[in-house]
Design a protein around this motif. Structure first.
Motif, PDB file in Angstrom:
ATOM      1  N   TYR A   1      75.653  55.132  42.048  1.00 28.18           N
ATOM      2  CA  TYR A   1      75.083  56.257  41.303  1.00 28.18           C
ATOM      3  C   TYR A   1      74.762  55.787  39.900  1.00 28.18           C
ATOM      4  CZ  TYR A   1      80.138  56.379  40.566  1.00 28.18           C
ATOM      5  OH  TYR A   1      81.445  56.022  40.334  1.00 28.18           O
ATOM      6  N   GLY A   2      73.956  56.591  39.202  1.00 27.57           N
ATOM      7  CA  GLY A   2      73.539  56.232  37.857  1.00 27.57           C
ATOM      8  C   GLY A   2      74.699  56.168  36.888  1.00 27.57           C
ATOM      9  N   GLY A   3      74.514  55.393  35.825  1.00 28.14           N
ATOM     10  CA  GLY A   3      75.573  55.234  34.836  1.00 28.14           C
ATOM     11  C   GLY A   3      76.523  54.103  35.136  1.00 28.14           C
ATOM     12  N   THR A   4      76.346  53.434  36.262  1.00 25.00           N
ATOM     13  CA  THR A   4      77.169  52.278  36.617  1.00 25.00           C
ATOM     14  C   THR A   4      76.282  51.047  36.718  1.00 25.00           C
ATOM     15  OG1 THR A   4      76.937  52.876  38.954  1.00 25.00           O
ATOM     16  CG2 THR A   4      78.910  53.650  37.826  1.00 25.00           C
ATOM     17  N   ASN A   5      76.917  49.898  36.831  1.00 22.34           N
ATOM     18  CA  ASN A   5      76.206  48.620  36.803  1.00 22.34           C
ATOM     19  C   ASN A   5      75.444  48.402  38.116  1.00 22.34           C
ATOM     20  OD1 ASN A   5      75.500  45.838  36.811  1.00 22.34           O
ATOM     21  ND2 ASN A   5      77.132  45.403  35.356  1.00 22.34           N
ATOM     22  N   ILE A   6      74.127  48.474  38.055  1.00 23.94           N
ATOM     23  CA  ILE A   6      73.329  48.325  39.270  1.00 23.94           C
ATOM     24  C   ILE A   6      73.347  46.883  39.780  1.00 23.94           C
ATOM     25  CG2 ILE A   6      71.159  47.867  38.050  1.00 23.94           C
ATOM     26  CD1 ILE A   6      69.760  49.559  40.228  1.00 23.94           C
ATOM     27  N   ASN A   7      73.462  45.907  38.899  1.00 17.37           N
ATOM     28  CA  ASN A   7      73.503  44.513  39.349  1.00 17.37           C
ATOM     29  C   ASN A   7      74.759  44.234  40.161  1.00 17.37           C
ATOM     30  OD1 ASN A   7      71.054  43.789  38.071  1.00 17.37           O
ATOM     31  ND2 ASN A   7      72.114  43.557  36.107  1.00 17.37           N
TER      32      ASN A   7
ATOM     33  N   GLY B   1      68.751  59.292  43.200  1.00  9.57           N
ATOM     34  CA  GLY B   1      68.090  58.522  42.151  1.00  9.57           C
ATOM     35  C   GLY B   1      68.481  57.060  42.151  1.00  9.57           C
ATOM     36  N   ARG B   2      69.767  56.756  42.243  1.00 11.09           N
ATOM     37  CA  ARG B   2      70.216  55.358  42.259  1.00 11.09           C
ATOM     38  C   ARG B   2      69.786  54.659  43.544  1.00 11.09           C
ATOM     39  NH1 ARG B   2      73.460  51.918  39.450  1.00 11.09           N
ATOM     40  NH2 ARG B   2      72.292  52.941  37.758  1.00 11.09           N
ATOM     41  N   LEU B   3      69.819  55.372  44.676  1.00 13.75           N
ATOM     42  CA  LEU B   3      69.371  54.756  45.921  1.00 13.75           C
ATOM     43  C   LEU B   3      67.883  54.403  45.837  1.00 13.75           C
ATOM     44  CD1 LEU B   3      69.902  53.828  48.769  1.00 13.75           C
ATOM     45  CD2 LEU B   3      69.610  56.190  49.560  1.00 13.75           C
ATOM     46  N   HIS B   4      67.102  55.245  45.197  1.00 16.11           N
ATOM     47  CA  HIS B   4      65.683  54.939  44.985  1.00 16.11           C
ATOM     48  C   HIS B   4      65.520  53.652  44.170  1.00 16.11           C
ATOM     49  CE1 HIS B   4      61.425  55.543  44.044  1.00 16.11           C
ATOM     50  NE2 HIS B   4      61.727  55.295  42.777  1.00 16.11           N
ATOM     51  N   ASP B   5      66.326  53.497  43.110  1.00 14.44           N
ATOM     52  CA  ASP B   5      66.256  52.291  42.290  1.00 14.44           C
ATOM     53  C   ASP B   5      66.620  51.046  43.101  1.00 14.44           C
ATOM     54  OD1 ASP B   5      65.561  53.897  40.163  1.00 14.44           O
ATOM     55  OD2 ASP B   5      67.598  53.997  39.340  1.00 14.44           O
ATOM     56  N   LEU B   6      67.642  51.156  43.935  1.00  8.67           N
ATOM     57  CA  LEU B   6      68.057  50.018  44.755  1.00  8.67           C
ATOM     58  C   LEU B   6      66.978  49.645  45.772  1.00  8.67           C
ATOM     59  CD1 LEU B   6      71.780  51.046  45.355  1.00  8.67           C
ATOM     60  CD2 LEU B   6      70.988  49.094  44.012  1.00  8.67           C
ATOM     61  N   LEU B   7      66.331  50.646  46.333  1.00 10.86           N
ATOM     62  CA  LEU B   7      65.245  50.373  47.276  1.00 10.86           C
ATOM     63  C   LEU B   7      64.056  49.729  46.580  1.00 10.86           C
ATOM     64  CD1 LEU B   7      65.428  53.679  49.353  1.00 10.86           C
ATOM     65  CD2 LEU B   7      65.959  51.387  50.200  1.00 10.86           C
ATOM     66  N   GLU B   8      63.754  50.169  45.360  1.00 16.87           N
ATOM     67  CA  GLU B   8      62.658  49.586  44.594  1.00 16.87           C
ATOM     68  C   GLU B   8      62.905  48.109  44.304  1.00 16.87           C
ATOM     69  OE1 GLU B   8      59.660  50.834  43.011  1.00 16.87           O
ATOM     70  OE2 GLU B   8      59.871  52.287  44.642  1.00 16.87           O
ATOM     71  N   ARG B   9      64.166  47.753  44.109  1.00 17.62           N
ATOM     72  CA  ARG B   9      64.517  46.357  43.832  1.00 17.62           C
ATOM     73  C   ARG B   9      64.737  45.557  45.109  1.00 17.62           C
ATOM     74  NH1 ARG B   9      68.174  45.920  38.406  1.00 17.62           N
ATOM     75  NH2 ARG B   9      67.274  47.663  37.235  1.00 17.62           N
ATOM     76  N   LYS B  10      64.511  46.191  46.247  1.00 19.15           N
ATOM     77  CA  LYS B  10      64.680  45.541  47.553  1.00 19.15           C
ATOM     78  C   LYS B  10      66.111  45.011  47.729  1.00 19.15           C
ATOM     79  CE  LYS B  10      59.786  44.221  47.767  1.00 19.15           C
ATOM     80  NZ  LYS B  10      59.465  45.432  48.533  1.00 19.15           N
ATOM     81  N   ALA B  11      67.063  45.789  47.211  1.00 17.94           N
ATOM     82  CA  ALA B  11      68.467  45.401  47.331  1.00 17.94           C
ATOM     83  C   ALA B  11      69.039  45.737  48.699  1.00 17.94           C
ATOM     84  CB  ALA B  11      69.289  46.104  46.245  1.00 17.94           C
TER      85      ALA B  11
ATOM     86  N   PRO C   1      62.555  66.228  47.650  1.00 17.88           N
ATOM     87  CA  PRO C   1      61.468  65.276  47.938  1.00 17.88           C
ATOM     88  C   PRO C   1      61.952  63.835  48.058  1.00 17.88           C
ATOM     89  CG  PRO C   1      60.766  66.852  46.278  1.00 17.88           C
ATOM     90  CD  PRO C   1      62.227  67.078  46.483  1.00 17.88           C
ATOM     91  N   GLU C   2      62.876  63.442  47.192  1.00 21.66           N
ATOM     92  CA  GLU C   2      63.424  62.083  47.273  1.00 21.66           C
ATOM     93  C   GLU C   2      64.269  61.922  48.532  1.00 21.66           C
ATOM     94  OE1 GLU C   2      63.405  58.411  46.453  1.00 21.66           O
ATOM     95  OE2 GLU C   2      62.609  59.727  44.873  1.00 21.66           O
ATOM     96  N   VAL C   3      65.027  62.958  48.896  1.00 20.56           N
ATOM     97  CA  VAL C   3      65.831  62.915  50.128  1.00 20.56           C
ATOM     98  C   VAL C   3      64.920  62.732  51.344  1.00 20.56           C
ATOM     99  CG1 VAL C   3      67.337  64.256  51.634  1.00 20.56           C
ATOM    100  CG2 VAL C   3      67.749  64.239  49.174  1.00 20.56           C
ATOM    101  N   ARG C   4      63.805  63.426  51.355  1.00 13.86           N
ATOM    102  CA  ARG C   4      62.867  63.277  52.470  1.00 13.86           C
ATOM    103  C   ARG C   4      62.318  61.853  52.554  1.00 13.86           C
ATOM    104  NH1 ARG C   4      60.538  67.705  54.954  1.00 13.86           N
ATOM    105  NH2 ARG C   4      61.389  69.731  54.345  1.00 13.86           N
ATOM    106  N   ARG C   5      61.973  61.275  51.410  1.00 17.77           N
ATOM    107  CA  ARG C   5      61.460  59.896  51.416  1.00 17.77           C
ATOM    108  C   ARG C   5      62.528  58.925  51.933  1.00 17.77           C
ATOM    109  NH1 ARG C   5      58.543  61.723  46.751  1.00 17.77           N
ATOM    110  NH2 ARG C   5      60.308  61.279  45.369  1.00 17.77           N
ATOM    111  N   ILE C   6      63.782  59.172  51.568  1.00 16.19           N
ATOM    112  CA  ILE C   6      64.868  58.303  52.034  1.00 16.19           C
ATOM    113  C   ILE C   6      65.054  58.439  53.547  1.00 16.19           C
ATOM    114  CG2 ILE C   6      67.374  57.980  51.941  1.00 16.19           C
ATOM    115  CD1 ILE C   6      67.165  58.724  48.936  1.00 16.19           C
TER     116      ILE C   6
END
Length: 484
Positions: free
Chosen positions: A107-113, A131-141, A165-170
């Motif tokens: 989740y947001g506010g923690t170290n994504i790396n 939101g954080r899952l979207h960021d991880l997917l964007e980085r192909k993690a 909307p983001e839940v649907r995309r996931i």
């Protein structure tokens, strides 16, 4: 006759974990949903927060999940807030260890790396905010092509926060034959559309009331001017006990917590601008009783499980009846009773009446009545936390002048007070040495004062040089006159 978890089909490795935690008898929502979940059915469940639904979906999720490949989790849990995601992960981890599975909360506010590195090593169950899952997917993690089970918790809250909307995309990135478990406080409108589009022949289970039974609570609407709110709040909290205080803004939450601490009440604060470590620490202190008060914006009104809250204080009235129910429900969990107090100033009286009509209650606006809350209770918080000054205050105390000048201070802690005079004496000695040596290596602290100090140290130099100049001038004048 009481039904056990083993009779519901839960493996012995999981029941042993539950027994070690003192969980022996399933709650109503667990009795209803665990057998269908273990059978692989899609579930659409309506259950209030605090009813035990995390175990209800957690047991089927853990039992049916297999070890995953790196960057390809087998199970996914979506939660609307950071706090709820962390609470779900904390409840799932003991069950997962029994099945030799790894759980990660993202989740947001923690170290994504750090989360990316853990996903590379392999995560079996991912608990994430959209939101954080979207960021991880964007980085192909990670990829979601191997997900076999999805849980959507607090789906109505997702809708309120604009996450659907983001839940649907996931969900579109997961296999269509996955198992989908959806839980929500309400199952209408946007949540019903999500069920229609992303679940396959779901079995529907509804447990408990559709909304917290606020009619079981004791409601108080008090006429309190803004300037009096802190004094009245301190007086109330000393009688009511463990209290959750709601403010309208983040700045208002910070200010209220600071003023409550000045009044002798240990208060912690949580809102969206706080870092995740600060939010976790505040929740821990409030849950464990180190703090008597948690001051929050509406971020804490839903999805956070905190037991034994005696009173909910609407320091700022909510915007509508729905907000009042969500806030007040924090002290009406699992059939508990409690008190709800709403501060109303002159400008808010009309809005307060409208709020009551929306909720379906009719409470007279009165002056603060502490008699209904009994006598002041002993404050059970850590007095060191309340009375111990902050680091900045301690620093100021050490640097302040000795109030009893001329008296020698005892050795030990009091000896710290002598540090400043010693430092001053050292600086004076160093200054005298620099003035006496006349060294040109060091830079003067300020240009003009240094020049004056230098002239004093070499007091005979300037008079002598002036005398020589005058003598030279007189000689020139005398020579000119002789030539004439």
């Amino acid at each position: 006759m009481t039904t056990s978890f083993a009779e519901l089909g839960v493996p012995s490795s999981v029941t042993r974990v539950l027994t070690s935690q003192g969980i022996d008898t399933p709650f109503e929502v667990q009795l209803a949903t665990i057998p269908d979940g273990l059978a692989g059915r899609d579930i659409c469940g309506r259950a209030p927060t605090g009813s035990g639904k995390t175990i209800a979906f957690g047991i089927p999720l853990i039992v049916r999940t297999e070890s995953s490949d790196p960057k390809a989790p087998s199970a996914l849990v979506l939660a609307p807030t950071r706090e709820l995601a962390e609470q779900i992960a904390d409840e799932l981890r003991p069950l997962a260890r029994a099945q030799q599975l790894w759980v990660l909360a993202a989740y947001g506010g923690t170290n994504i790396n750090r989360q990316i590195e853990q996903l590379k090593k392999g995560v079996d169950v991912l608990v994430a905010c959209p939101g954080r899952l979207h960021d991880l997917l964007e980085r192909k993690a990670l990829t979601l092509g191997s997900v076999r089970s999805v849980v959507i918790d607090e789906a109505d809250r997702m809708a309120d926060m604009g996450f659907l909307p983001e839940v649907r995309r996931i969900l579109d990135l997961t296999p269509s034959d996955r198992q989908t478990l959806l839980f929500s406080a309400t199952l209408d409108k946007d949540v019903a559309a999500l069920t229609r589009d992303y679940q396959s022949d779901p079995v529907r289970h509804e447990v408990g009331a559709k909304a917290p039974d606020i009619h079981r609570l004791r409601h108080h609407f008090w006429n309190v001017d803004r300037a009096q709110r802190i004094d009245v709040a301190v007086n109330l909290i000393r009688r009511a006990g463990k209290t959750l205080v709601f403010t309208r803004t983040r700045h208002g939450a910070d200010r209220a917590a600071k003023q409550l601490r000045r009044g002798g009440i240990e208060a912690v604060v949580i809102h969206g601008a706080r870092s995740q470590n600060q939010r976790d620490r505040a929740l821990s202190q409030f849950t464990e009783g180190q703090a008597l008060v948690l001051v929050a914006t509406d971020v804490a009104a839903r999805g956070i499980h905190i037991d034994d809250i005696e009173c909910v204080l609407h320091f700022d009235p909510p915007d509508d009846g729905k907000g009042y129910v969500h806030r007040s429900g924090r002290t009406a969990r699992a059939g508990a009773t409690g008190s709800v107090v709403c501060f109303v100033d002159k400008a808010q009286r009309k809005a307060a009446k409208h709020l009551q009509r929306q909720v379906g209650i009719e409470i007279q606006l009165t002056e603060p009545d502490m008699a209904s809350f009994g006598n002041e209770l002993p404050i059970a918080t850590d007095t060191r936390t309340i009375n111990e000054p902050s680091g900045r205050q301690q620093q100021r105390a050490r640097q302040s002048p000795n109030p009893t000048r001329g008296q020698s201070k005892p050795k030990g802690k009091g000896a710290r007070g002598n540090r400043k005079p010693q430092a001053q004496n050292a600086r004076q000695r160093n200054g005298q040495q620099r003035q006496g040596t006349g060294s040109s290596k060091g830079k003067p602290h300020k240009g003009k004062p240094a020049a004056r100090n230098k002239s004093k140290a070499h007091g005979s130099a300037r008079p002598q040089s002036r005398s020589k100049k005058r003598q030279g001038t007189n000689r020139k004048r005398a020579a000119t006159q002789r030539q004439r």
